[in-house]
Design a protein around this motif. Sequence first.
Motif, PDB file in Angstrom:
ATOM      1  N   LEU A  17      31.438  75.729  62.869  1.00 55.88           N
ATOM      2  CA  LEU A  17      30.951  75.510  61.515  1.00 55.88           C
ATOM      3  C   LEU A  17      32.024  75.906  60.501  1.00 55.88           C
ATOM      4  CD1 LEU A  17      28.488  74.332  60.237  1.00 55.88           C
ATOM      5  CD2 LEU A  17      27.461  76.591  60.162  1.00 55.88           C
ATOM      6  N   GLN A  18      32.805  76.922  60.815  1.00 54.84           N
ATOM      7  CA  GLN A  18      33.917  77.311  59.932  1.00 54.84           C
ATOM      8  C   GLN A  18      34.901  76.159  59.756  1.00 54.84           C
ATOM      9  OE1 GLN A  18      34.980  80.628  62.396  1.00 54.84           O
ATOM     10  NE2 GLN A  18      34.579  82.080  60.726  1.00 54.84           N
ATOM     11  N   LEU A  19      35.201  75.460  60.836  1.00 50.26           N
ATOM     12  CA  LEU A  19      36.104  74.319  60.784  1.00 50.26           C
ATOM     13  C   LEU A  19      35.547  73.252  59.845  1.00 50.26           C
ATOM     14  CD1 LEU A  19      38.678  72.959  62.097  1.00 50.26           C
ATOM     15  CD2 LEU A  19      37.079  71.915  63.695  1.00 50.26           C
ATOM     16  N   ALA A  20      34.262  72.962  59.974  1.00 49.99           N
ATOM     17  CA  ALA A  20      33.629  71.948  59.121  1.00 49.99           C
ATOM     18  C   ALA A  20      33.619  72.382  57.662  1.00 49.99           C
ATOM     19  CB  ALA A  20      32.208  71.678  59.605  1.00 49.99           C
ATOM     20  N   ILE A  21      33.332  73.630  57.407  1.00 53.69           N
ATOM     21  CA  ILE A  21      33.276  74.129  56.023  1.00 53.69           C
ATOM     22  C   ILE A  21      34.665  74.137  55.395  1.00 53.69           C
ATOM     23  CG2 ILE A  21      32.798  76.175  54.611  1.00 53.69           C
ATOM     24  CD1 ILE A  21      30.383  76.650  56.570  1.00 53.69           C
ATOM     25  N   VAL A  22      35.672  74.552  56.154  1.00 54.99           N
ATOM     26  CA  VAL A  22      37.043  74.539  55.640  1.00 54.99           C
ATOM     27  C   VAL A  22      37.480  73.107  55.336  1.00 54.99           C
ATOM     28  CG1 VAL A  22      39.462  75.016  56.239  1.00 54.99           C
ATOM     29  CG2 VAL A  22      37.721  76.738  56.658  1.00 54.99           C
ATOM     30  N   ASP A  23      36.961  72.146  56.095  1.00 58.42           N
ATOM     31  CA  ASP A  23      37.280  70.741  55.848  1.00 58.42           C
ATOM     32  C   ASP A  23      36.752  70.274  54.493  1.00 58.42           C
ATOM     33  OD1 ASP A  23      38.509  68.345  56.576  1.00 58.42           O
ATOM     34  OD2 ASP A  23      36.694  67.551  57.501  1.00 58.42           O
ATOM     35  N   ALA A  24      35.758  70.969  53.956  1.00 59.22           N
ATOM     36  CA  ALA A  24      35.215  70.598  52.645  1.00 59.22           C
ATOM     37  C   ALA A  24      36.132  71.024  51.495  1.00 59.22           C
ATOM     38  CB  ALA A  24      33.828  71.223  52.455  1.00 59.22           C
ATOM     39  N   ILE A  25      37.014  71.973  51.720  1.00 53.99           N
ATOM     40  CA  ILE A  25      37.864  72.491  50.642  1.00 53.99           C
ATOM     41  C   ILE A  25      38.763  71.405  50.041  1.00 53.99           C
ATOM     42  CG2 ILE A  25      39.750  74.112  50.112  1.00 53.99           C
ATOM     43  CD1 ILE A  25      38.322  76.070  52.090  1.00 53.99           C
ATOM     44  N   PRO A  26      39.509  70.637  50.848  1.00 54.74           N
ATOM     45  CA  PRO A  26      40.319  69.581  50.224  1.00 54.74           C
ATOM     46  C   PRO A  26      39.466  68.512  49.543  1.00 54.74           C
ATOM     47  CG  PRO A  26      40.637  69.595  52.623  1.00 54.74           C
ATOM     48  CD  PRO A  26      39.782  70.756  52.281  1.00 54.74           C
ATOM     49  N   VAL A  53      36.787  57.405  48.160  1.00 57.67           N
ATOM     50  CA  VAL A  53      37.582  58.424  48.856  1.00 57.67           C
ATOM     51  C   VAL A  53      36.762  59.709  49.005  1.00 57.67           C
ATOM     52  CG1 VAL A  53      39.660  59.854  48.753  1.00 57.67           C
ATOM     53  CG2 VAL A  53      39.778  57.439  48.111  1.00 57.67           C
ATOM     54  N   LEU A  54      36.062  60.090  47.951  1.00 56.55           N
ATOM     55  CA  LEU A  54      35.224  61.288  47.995  1.00 56.55           C
ATOM     56  C   LEU A  54      34.110  61.127  49.027  1.00 56.55           C
ATOM     57  CD1 LEU A  54      34.545  64.053  46.868  1.00 56.55           C
ATOM     58  CD2 LEU A  54      33.242  62.927  45.074  1.00 56.55           C
ATOM     59  N   PHE A  55      33.456  59.971  49.036  1.00 53.81           N
ATOM     60  CA  PHE A  55      32.408  59.717  50.023  1.00 53.81           C
ATOM     61  C   PHE A  55      32.969  59.815  51.436  1.00 53.81           C
ATOM     62  CE2 PHE A  55      30.166  56.926  52.936  1.00 53.81           C
ATOM     63  CZ  PHE A  55      28.863  57.422  52.838  1.00 53.81           C
ATOM     64  N   ALA A  56      34.148  59.220  51.653  1.00 55.03           N
ATOM     65  CA  ALA A  56      34.779  59.245  52.976  1.00 55.03           C
ATOM     66  C   ALA A  56      35.046  60.685  53.423  1.00 55.03           C
ATOM     67  CB  ALA A  56      36.075  58.436  52.962  1.00 55.03           C
ATOM     68  N   GLY A  57      35.576  61.495  52.522  1.00 53.61           N
ATOM     69  CA  GLY A  57      35.853  62.894  52.857  1.00 53.61           C
ATOM     70  C   GLY A  57      34.584  63.678  53.127  1.00 53.61           C
ATOM     71  N   ALA A  58      33.554  63.470  52.299  1.00 50.22           N
ATOM     72  CA  ALA A  58      32.286  64.183  52.481  1.00 50.22           C
ATOM     73  C   ALA A  58      31.610  63.758  53.784  1.00 50.22           C
ATOM     74  CB  ALA A  58      31.373  63.926  51.288  1.00 50.22           C
ATOM     75  N   ASN A 146      42.894  69.768  64.254  1.00 56.52           N
ATOM     76  CA  ASN A 146      42.040  69.726  63.073  1.00 56.52           C
ATOM     77  C   ASN A 146      42.365  70.851  62.102  1.00 56.52           C
ATOM     78  OD1 ASN A 146      39.404  67.814  62.869  1.00 56.52           O
ATOM     79  ND2 ASN A 146      40.233  67.889  64.929  1.00 56.52           N
ATOM     80  N   TRP A 147      42.620  72.044  62.613  1.00 57.03           N
ATOM     81  CA  TRP A 147      43.000  73.147  61.731  1.00 57.03           C
ATOM     82  C   TRP A 147      44.325  72.852  61.026  1.00 57.03           C
ATOM     83  CZ3 TRP A 147      40.026  76.527  59.641  1.00 57.03           C
ATOM     84  CH2 TRP A 147      38.888  76.994  60.299  1.00 57.03           C
ATOM     85  N   ILE A 148      45.275  72.305  61.756  1.00 54.76           N
ATOM     86  CA  ILE A 148      46.573  71.955  61.158  1.00 54.76           C
ATOM     87  C   ILE A 148      46.368  70.937  60.038  1.00 54.76           C
ATOM     88  CG2 ILE A 148      48.768  70.770  61.587  1.00 54.76           C
ATOM     89  CD1 ILE A 148      48.675  72.043  64.444  1.00 54.76           C
ATOM     90  N   GLU A 149      45.591  69.899  60.319  1.00 60.10           N
ATOM     91  CA  GLU A 149      45.329  68.861  59.317  1.00 60.10           C
ATOM     92  C   GLU A 149      44.601  69.422  58.099  1.00 60.10           C
ATOM     93  OE1 GLU A 149      43.117  66.009  61.572  1.00 60.10           O
ATOM     94  OE2 GLU A 149      44.918  65.014  62.325  1.00 60.10           O
ATOM     95  N   GLN A 150      43.564  70.208  58.338  1.00 55.75           N
ATOM     96  CA  GLN A 150      42.762  70.737  57.234  1.00 55.75           C
ATOM     97  C   GLN A 150      43.553  71.680  56.347  1.00 55.75           C
ATOM     98  OE1 GLN A 150      38.643  70.428  59.676  1.00 55.75           O
ATOM     99  NE2 GLN A 150      39.150  72.392  58.857  1.00 55.75           N
ATOM    100  N   LEU A 151      44.327  72.554  56.951  1.00 56.99           N
ATOM    101  CA  LEU A 151      45.113  73.488  56.141  1.00 56.99           C
ATOM    102  C   LEU A 151      46.189  72.746  55.348  1.00 56.99           C
ATOM    103  CD1 LEU A 151      45.306  76.468  58.646  1.00 56.99           C
ATOM    104  CD2 LEU A 151      43.881  76.281  56.590  1.00 56.99           C
ATOM    105  N   THR A 152      46.814  71.765  55.977  1.00 51.35           N
ATOM    106  CA  THR A 152      47.820  70.956  55.276  1.00 51.35           C
ATOM    107  C   THR A 152      47.177  70.200  54.115  1.00 51.35           C
ATOM    108  OG1 THR A 152      49.093  70.706  57.316  1.00 51.35           O
ATOM    109  CG2 THR A 152      49.529  69.119  55.541  1.00 51.35           C
ATOM    110  N   GLN A 157      45.952  69.189  48.428  1.00 56.01           N
ATOM    111  CA  GLN A 157      44.971  68.873  47.385  1.00 56.01           C
ATOM    112  C   GLN A 157      44.908  69.969  46.322  1.00 56.01           C
ATOM    113  OE1 GLN A 157      43.651  65.925  47.001  1.00 56.01           O
ATOM    114  NE2 GLN A 157      44.541  65.246  48.922  1.00 56.01           N
ATOM    115  N   ALA A 158      45.069  71.213  46.734  1.00 54.62           N
ATOM    116  CA  ALA A 158      45.114  72.310  45.756  1.00 54.62           C
ATOM    117  C   ALA A 158      46.339  72.157  44.853  1.00 54.62           C
ATOM    118  CB  ALA A 158      45.142  73.664  46.469  1.00 54.62           C
TER     119      ALA A 158
END
Length: 168
Positions: A17-26, A53-58, A146-152, A157-158
């Motif tokens: 679930l942490q992975l999924a939640i972190v994916d919401a940050i970008p 794009v927002l829908f796709a990410g969500a 997935n962690w590499i992609e999400q953190l990148t 995005q930040a």
Amino acid sequence: MKKAKMTKDTVPQGFTLQLAIVDAIPVLFFCASMVAVGILFRSGLFLLGAGLVLFAGAAKVLWKILVVCRQKNIWWMFLQMRILMPVGMLLMLASVFLNRSRIHGAALWRAISTMPSLACFIVGIAGMVLMTVFAFTLDSSDVKSNWIEQLTNGVAQAAFFVGILLLI
């Protein structure tokens, strides 16, 4: 990492679930960036593209939550990002082209090309280049990938968000 082919029958193992939640940050940073740009730019086509794009990410975040909570791979939720994200980006780009007379190019370039906004946009662009490389080289069913992609993506995005804030 070796690229594996995700199929409709693949249920990624080890997602949390942490992975999924972190994916919401970008996704949230992208949304905030597009709200800021959308308010200034005022183009329905731009907002439609940003919305796709927002829908796709969500939907991708929700897909990861379902993988974790239900141990199911809802295939269309995984695949949609490959379609909606590029279409949304193309619509945003088309709106910029179609509305270029409303953009003060020289002033915008001066604002973007000065520090610290320049550093933000360089980091953001570098992150997007890496994300493109990752799309072709990393295994989308692998937790580490997935962690590499999400953190990148989160850092990119930040950086774009801060860069946009510095422009307005």
